[in-house]
Design a protein around this motif. Sequence first.
Motif, PDB file in Angstrom:
ATOM      1  N   CYS A 243      -1.434  16.948  -1.696  1.00 17.22           N
ATOM      2  CA  CYS A 243      -0.013  17.660  -1.485  1.00 17.22           C
ATOM      3  C   CYS A 243       0.829  18.054  -2.625  1.00 17.22           C
ATOM      4  N   LEU A 244       0.476  17.457  -4.448  1.00 16.47           N
ATOM      5  CA  LEU A 244       0.909  18.090  -4.871  1.00 16.47           C
ATOM      6  C   LEU A 244       0.582  18.801  -5.598  1.00 16.47           C
ATOM      7  N   ALA A 245      -0.627  19.556  -5.556  1.00 19.96           N
ATOM      8  CA  ALA A 245      -1.418  21.150  -6.164  1.00 19.96           C
ATOM      9  C   ALA A 245      -0.318  22.289  -5.168  1.00 19.96           C
TER      10      ALA A 245
ATOM     11  N   ILE B 172       0.711  -1.248   0.246  1.00 27.65           N
ATOM     12  CA  ILE B 172       0.552  -0.170  -0.421  1.00 27.65           C
ATOM     13  C   ILE B 172       1.079   0.524   0.120  1.00 27.65           C
ATOM     14  N   LEU B 173       0.486   2.204  -1.209  1.00 29.45           N
ATOM     15  CA  LEU B 173       1.900   2.944  -1.387  1.00 29.45           C
ATOM     16  C   LEU B 173       1.193   4.270  -0.377  1.00 29.45           C
ATOM     17  N   CYS B 174       1.842   5.711  -0.073  1.00 28.69           N
ATOM     18  CA  CYS B 174       1.428   6.258   0.629  1.00 28.69           C
ATOM     19  C   CYS B 174       1.702   7.619   0.444  1.00 28.69           C
ATOM     20  N   CYS B 175       0.753   8.940   0.835  1.00 27.06           N
ATOM     21  CA  CYS B 175       1.694  10.082   0.562  1.00 27.06           C
ATOM     22  C   CYS B 175       2.852   9.999   1.294  1.00 27.06           C
ATOM     23  N   ARG B 176       3.958  10.788   0.780  1.00 26.26           N
ATOM     24  CA  ARG B 176       4.578  11.014   1.707  1.00 26.26           C
ATOM     25  C   ARG B 176       5.137  12.215   2.331  1.00 26.26           C
ATOM     26  N   ILE B 177       4.252  12.732   2.366  1.00 23.44           N
ATOM     27  CA  ILE B 177       4.292  14.080   3.205  1.00 23.44           C
ATOM     28  C   ILE B 177       3.059  13.617   4.083  1.00 23.44           C
ATOM     29  N   CYS B 178       1.949  13.215   3.862  1.00 19.74           N
ATOM     30  CA  CYS B 178       0.686  13.417   4.895  1.00 19.74           C
ATOM     31  C   CYS B 178       0.458  12.486   4.948  1.00 19.74           C
ATOM     32  N   GLY B 179       1.170  11.229   4.454  1.00 23.16           N
ATOM     33  CA  GLY B 179       0.400   9.521   4.284  1.00 23.16           C
ATOM     34  C   GLY B 179      -0.644   9.174   4.544  1.00 23.16           C
TER      35      GLY B 179
ATOM     36  N   ALA C   4       9.656   7.406 -10.254  1.00 29.91           N
ATOM     37  CA  ALA C   4       9.730   7.904  -8.775  1.00 29.91           C
ATOM     38  C   ALA C   4       9.402   6.196  -7.775  1.00 29.91           C
ATOM     39  N   LYS C   5       9.534   6.298  -6.534  1.00 29.92           N
ATOM     40  CA  LYS C   5       9.230   5.383  -5.826  1.00 29.92           C
ATOM     41  C   LYS C   5       8.427   5.747  -4.831  1.00 29.92           C
ATOM     42  N   SER C   6       8.594   7.260  -4.627  1.00 27.70           N
ATOM     43  CA  SER C   6       7.493   7.605  -3.487  1.00 27.70           C
ATOM     44  C   SER C   6       7.200   8.942  -4.007  1.00 27.70           C
ATOM     45  N   TYR C   7       5.039   8.953  -3.056  1.00 28.24           N
ATOM     46  CA  TYR C   7       4.841   9.539  -5.000  1.00 28.24           C
ATOM     47  C   TYR C   7       4.256  11.032  -3.317  1.00 28.24           C
ATOM     48  N   LEU C   8       3.320  12.075  -4.039  1.00 27.89           N
ATOM     49  CA  LEU C   8       2.518  12.602  -3.381  1.00 27.89           C
ATOM     50  C   LEU C   8       1.219  12.368  -3.843  1.00 27.89           C
TER      51      LEU C   8
END
Length: 71
Positions: A39-41, A5-12, A31-35
């Motif tokens: 958070c991307l906006a 399960i991939l999670c946003c690297r800023i907010c989780g 990429a291996k980690s995402y927003l």
Amino acid sequence: MEQNILCCRICGKKLEADEIAIYRKLVNRGAKSYLCIPCLASYFHCEEQLIYDRIASLREMGCTLFVRAKR
């Protein structure tokens, strides 16, 4: 079998497929980690709706990073 399960690297927040795809398209294809979209906006200093509109546009153009909704 446990699913990654991939999670946003800023907010989780748990990420959806389109959030991963737009990050790969706009930031880094490998990429291996995402927003997540909020958070991307924030990262791009734009409104979230602009990112949602871009996702729709790329999907309509046939970009294979974006999954089509099942009918």
